[in-house]
Design a protein around this motif. Structure first.
Motif, mmCIF file in Angstrom:
data_model
loop_
_atom_site.group_PDB
_atom_site.id
_atom_site.type_symbol
_atom_site.label_atom_id
_atom_site.label_comp_id
_atom_site.label_asym_id
_atom_site.label_seq_id
_atom_site.Cartn_x
_atom_site.Cartn_y
_atom_site.Cartn_z
ATOM 1 N N UNK A 103 0.783 -1.156 0.116
ATOM 2 C CA UNK A 103 -0.132 0.083 -0.008
ATOM 3 C C UNK A 103 0.822 1.331 0.103
ATOM 4 N N UNK A 104 0.697 2.174 -0.765
ATOM 5 C CA UNK A 104 1.421 3.378 -0.940
ATOM 6 C C UNK A 104 0.167 4.463 -0.534
ATOM 7 N N UNK A 105 0.713 5.269 0.331
ATOM 8 C CA UNK A 105 -0.325 6.331 0.842
ATOM 9 C C UNK A 105 0.451 7.837 0.346
ATOM 10 N N UNK A 106 -0.478 8.304 -0.464
ATOM 11 C CA UNK A 106 -0.028 9.671 -1.010
ATOM 12 C C UNK A 106 -0.018 9.529 -2.398
ATOM 13 N N UNK A 107 -0.742 10.577 -3.210
ATOM 14 C CA UNK A 107 -1.087 10.359 -4.799
ATOM 15 C C UNK A 107 -0.225 11.749 -5.382
ATOM 16 N N UNK A 108 0.677 12.300 -4.692
ATOM 17 C CA UNK A 108 1.453 13.194 -5.300
ATOM 18 C C UNK A 108 2.611 12.209 -6.029
ATOM 19 N N UNK A 109 3.792 13.350 -6.548
ATOM 20 C CA UNK A 109 4.675 12.667 -7.308
ATOM 21 C C UNK A 109 5.158 11.530 -6.598
ATOM 22 N N UNK A 110 5.964 11.717 -5.366
ATOM 23 C CA UNK A 110 6.618 10.576 -4.857
ATOM 24 C C UNK A 110 5.791 9.354 -4.690
ATOM 25 N N UNK A 111 4.467 9.399 -4.308
ATOM 26 C CA UNK A 111 3.465 8.092 -4.109
ATOM 27 C C UNK A 111 3.287 7.614 -5.160
ATOM 28 N N UNK A 112 2.988 8.283 -6.278
ATOM 29 C CA UNK A 112 2.592 7.649 -7.690
ATOM 30 C C UNK A 112 3.982 7.014 -8.271
ATOM 31 N N UNK A 113 5.119 7.783 -8.329
ATOM 32 C CA UNK A 113 6.198 7.021 -8.878
ATOM 33 C C UNK A 113 6.616 5.918 -8.204
ATOM 34 N N UNK A 135 -1.577 -0.998 -4.024
ATOM 35 C CA UNK A 135 -2.788 0.062 -3.743
ATOM 36 C C UNK A 135 -2.214 1.186 -3.629
ATOM 37 N N UNK A 136 -2.756 2.308 -4.299
ATOM 38 C CA UNK A 136 -2.530 3.521 -3.789
ATOM 39 C C UNK A 136 -3.539 4.383 -3.315
ATOM 40 N N UNK A 137 -3.426 4.909 -2.039
ATOM 41 C CA UNK A 137 -4.503 5.730 -1.420
ATOM 42 C C UNK A 137 -4.143 7.115 -1.432
ATOM 43 N N UNK A 138 -4.995 7.748 -1.852
ATOM 44 C CA UNK A 138 -4.902 9.266 -2.208
ATOM 45 C C UNK A 138 -6.381 9.957 -1.421
ATOM 46 N N UNK A 139 -6.078 11.119 -0.677
ATOM 47 C CA UNK A 139 -7.239 11.873 0.065
ATOM 48 C C UNK A 139 -7.923 12.738 -1.139
ATOM 49 N N UNK A 140 -7.308 13.039 -2.181
ATOM 50 C CA UNK A 140 -7.735 13.929 -3.175
ATOM 51 C C UNK A 140 -8.768 13.184 -4.319
ATOM 52 N N UNK A 141 -9.243 13.900 -5.115
ATOM 53 C CA UNK A 141 -10.211 13.416 -6.262
ATOM 54 C C UNK A 141 -9.449 12.754 -7.336
ATOM 55 N N UNK A 142 -8.366 13.312 -7.742
ATOM 56 C CA UNK A 142 -7.645 12.755 -8.585
ATOM 57 C C UNK A 142 -6.128 12.682 -8.357
ATOM 58 N N UNK A 182 -6.482 2.117 -7.031
ATOM 59 C CA UNK A 182 -6.565 3.407 -6.483
ATOM 60 C C UNK A 182 -7.766 3.734 -5.670
ATOM 61 N N UNK A 183 -7.514 4.166 -4.442
ATOM 62 C CA UNK A 183 -8.538 4.461 -3.478
ATOM 63 C C UNK A 183 -8.510 5.998 -3.507
ATOM 64 N N UNK A 184 -9.549 6.674 -3.971
ATOM 65 C CA UNK A 184 -9.556 8.000 -3.932
ATOM 66 C C UNK A 184 -10.478 8.633 -2.727
ATOM 67 N N UNK A 185 -10.172 9.911 -2.358
ATOM 68 C CA UNK A 185 -10.948 10.591 -1.222
ATOM 69 C C UNK A 185 -10.813 9.374 0.091
ATOM 70 N N UNK A 186 -9.585 9.043 0.161
ATOM 71 C CA UNK A 186 -9.588 8.194 1.231
ATOM 72 C C UNK A 186 -8.169 8.479 2.071
ATOM 73 N N UNK A 187 -8.272 8.368 3.266
ATOM 74 C CA UNK A 187 -7.069 8.490 4.015
ATOM 75 C C UNK A 187 -6.730 7.234 5.006
ATOM 76 N N UNK A 188 -5.394 7.240 5.182
ATOM 77 C CA UNK A 188 -4.787 6.170 6.077
ATOM 78 C C UNK A 188 -5.023 6.444 7.539
ATOM 79 N N UNK A 189 -5.862 5.493 8.336
ATOM 80 C CA UNK A 189 -6.165 6.165 9.619
ATOM 81 C C UNK A 189 -5.137 5.249 10.668
ATOM 82 N N UNK A 190 -4.589 4.031 10.224
ATOM 83 C CA UNK A 190 -3.855 3.566 11.390
ATOM 84 C C UNK A 190 -3.131 2.087 10.247
#
Ligand SMILES: Cc1cc2nc3c(=O)[nH]c(=O)nc-3n(C[C@H](O)[C@H](O)[C@H](O)COP(=O)(O)OP(=O)(O)OC[C@H]3O[C@@H](n4cnc5c(N)ncnc54)[C@H](O)[C@@H]3O)c2cc1C
Length: 444
Positions: free
Chosen positions: A172-182, A209-216, A240-248
């Motif tokens: 699981x990679x948390x964060x859909x910015x450059x570092x997370x997506x790459x 799995x990529x988890x990203x809090x934003x819409x895109x 890709x899980x959009x609009x989602x955050x890691x809680x623990x």
């Protein structure tokens, strides 16, 4: 000594993009001037080229090819390899330590101080992250992640329990910015390419799995390019899980804000940074935890103190601030060095102005997304631009050649699967001490 002219001491804290580019420009401006002494302090004795970090994690590049020894980058400046412990602005000195236990402390006095200490990973106090999650900020992070991916495949190949095997092979990679997506894209390619060396593993055992809090994903780029990247990655099987955050993150897996738990032993956290904790202790003006500098990169109310890069908040002259990226940090380094020269020799200081030239991300399988000079690129062209531009930006010809050779060999051979262990060979005493533990494990 009476009559002797006192040297001007410039101390640069941090050997990232900001500190290194400032140091190199200072060297260019002052050359071997005996009246000026430049000292750079950094925790590691190398400079990391972060845009290529995911290629190390995914075994595309040799472990050390994207880093440059600072001693080979510095021609005239002195280098202190150690940890900055204290910055004493009223006393115009910095306390730095080196040695195995950092037991040997030095007090470095300065006339001009450059604060370029960057940012640190922020886990926002989310349970389990500090203890278990991987991060992607340093060379050590990339090597640790590469080791974990290889360890997981080695272990899962002979794991009898399908649930445990799947847990090991879920990343699981948390964060859909450059570092997370790459990172997610590169890890996905690496694991799938390696599978045919592991006869008991099937592609269906792997879950990325990529988890990203934003819409895109990739909010740094346009929505169009973010959607393109999403489509490409989803088509390859990356969830890709959009609009989602890691809680623990517990032994059971990664808990998400949508109420689900992903059974996984591997979480890579790229979803938050905060300014270096040393900055918080400074008596100067901070905004959002960063040093609020003026347009000349000076720290207000502290003559001779300057800041730039990820630890500074640099005004863009239009009411906003510049983004914390490598391309800004390196350009700020040059402006800052010229302004220090103007301060020492007399002259006009220049405000920092820069327009982002472009943003590029590699999304695996020789595809990428890019916005260069306002034009959007995707697919192979964007990937080729990514490689060409970053190869040109990588400091030193020797490193460019090494990376170029790695990429060429990558076309001919499969990726390397060698673990990079850090433990030392066992001595006789250590083997004897280990015996009961080994016997216990076999018996259980
Ligand atoms: C995985 C990843 C990919 C990225 N990709 C891109 C990209 O493609 N394009 C782009 O423009 N930007 C990218 N960035 C962002 C870019 O790396 C940063 O904006 C840039 O590194 C900021 O430079 P800096 O010098 O301010 O900080 P840093 O590069 O973080 O440097 C800070 C330095 O200070 C040292 N330091 C910190 N504390 C101490 C201490 N107490 N004692 C001694 N030394 C200390 C650190 O070891 C480090 O060397 C990426 C970042 C990451 C993590």
């Amino acid at each position: 000594m009476s009559g002797a002219r006192k040297k001007t001491r410039i101390v640069v804290l941090g050997g990232g993009f900001a500190g290194i580019y400032a140091m190199r420009e200072l060297e260019r401006l002052f050359g071997g001037d005996p009246e000026v002494e430049v000292t750079l302090v950094n925790r590691d004795n190398f400079f990391v080229f972060t845009p290529m970090l995911h290629e190390v994690a995914a075994s595309d590049l040799d472990l050390t090819h994207i880093v440059n020894p600072i001693r080979k980058l510095a021609r005239h400046a002195s280098f202190f390899n150690g940890e900055v412990l204290e910055i004493d602005l009223p006393g115009k000195a910095v306390v730095a330590a080196h040695g195995v236990e950092q037991e040997h402390r030095h007090r470095l006095e300065y006339d001009q101080l450059v604060l370029a200490l960057g940012a640190v990973t922020n886990f926002f106090g989310i349970p389990g992250l500090a203890e278990r999650a991987f991060t992607m900020k340093t060379l050590g992070d990339a090597i640790a992640l590469r080791n974990r991916a290889i360890d997981s495949m080695e272990e899962a190949d002979y794991e009898c329990c399908p649930d445990v095997r799947r847990r090991m092979m879920t990343f699981v990679v948390a964060g859909g910015g450059f570092a997370g997506v790459e990172t997610a894209a590169a890890l996905h390619d690496f694991v799938h390419e390696a599978l045919h060396h592991y006869p008991h593993l099937r592609p269906s055992d792997v879950r990325m799995v990529l988890v990203h809090p934003g819409k895109v994903i990739l909010p740094e780029l346009s929505e169009k390019l973010g959607l393109y990247a999403q489509r490409k990655l989803s088509a390859r099987g990356l969830e890709i899980h959009l609009g989602t955050r890691v809680l623990g993150f517990t032994a059971a897996g990664v808990e998400l804000s949508d109420g689900t738990t992903i059974p996984s032993a591997n979480l890579v956290w790229t979803a938050g940074t905060s300014p270096n904790p040393l900055i918080a202790k400074l008596p100067c003006m901070l905004e959002r935890g960063r040093i609020a500098v003026n347009q000349f990169l000076q720290v207000p109310d502290w003559p001779g103190v300057w800041s730039l890069g990820d630890c500074a908040l640099v005004p863009d002259g239009r009411g906003g601030v510049y983004p914390p990226t490598a391309q800004h940090a390196s350009r700020q380094g040059k402006t800052l060095a010229r302004n220090i020269a103007a301060e020492i020799r007399g002259g006009r200081k220049q405000p920092f102005t820069f327009k982002t030239l472009g943003q590029l991300a590699a999304i695996g399988r020789r595809t990428g997304v890019a916005n260069v000079l306002g034009m959007n690129f995707s697919g192979f062209v964007a990937w080729w631009l990514w490689r060409t531009i970053y190869l040109m930006k990588l400091p030193r010809f020797e490193r460019k050649v090494r990376v170029g050779v790695d990429w060429t060999l990558d076309l001919l051979f499969t990726k390397d699967l060698v673990q990079c262990p850090t433990q030392r060979a066992m001595s006789v005493g250590a083997v004897e001490a280990e015996q009961p533990v080994v016997a216990e494990r076999i018996a259980s």
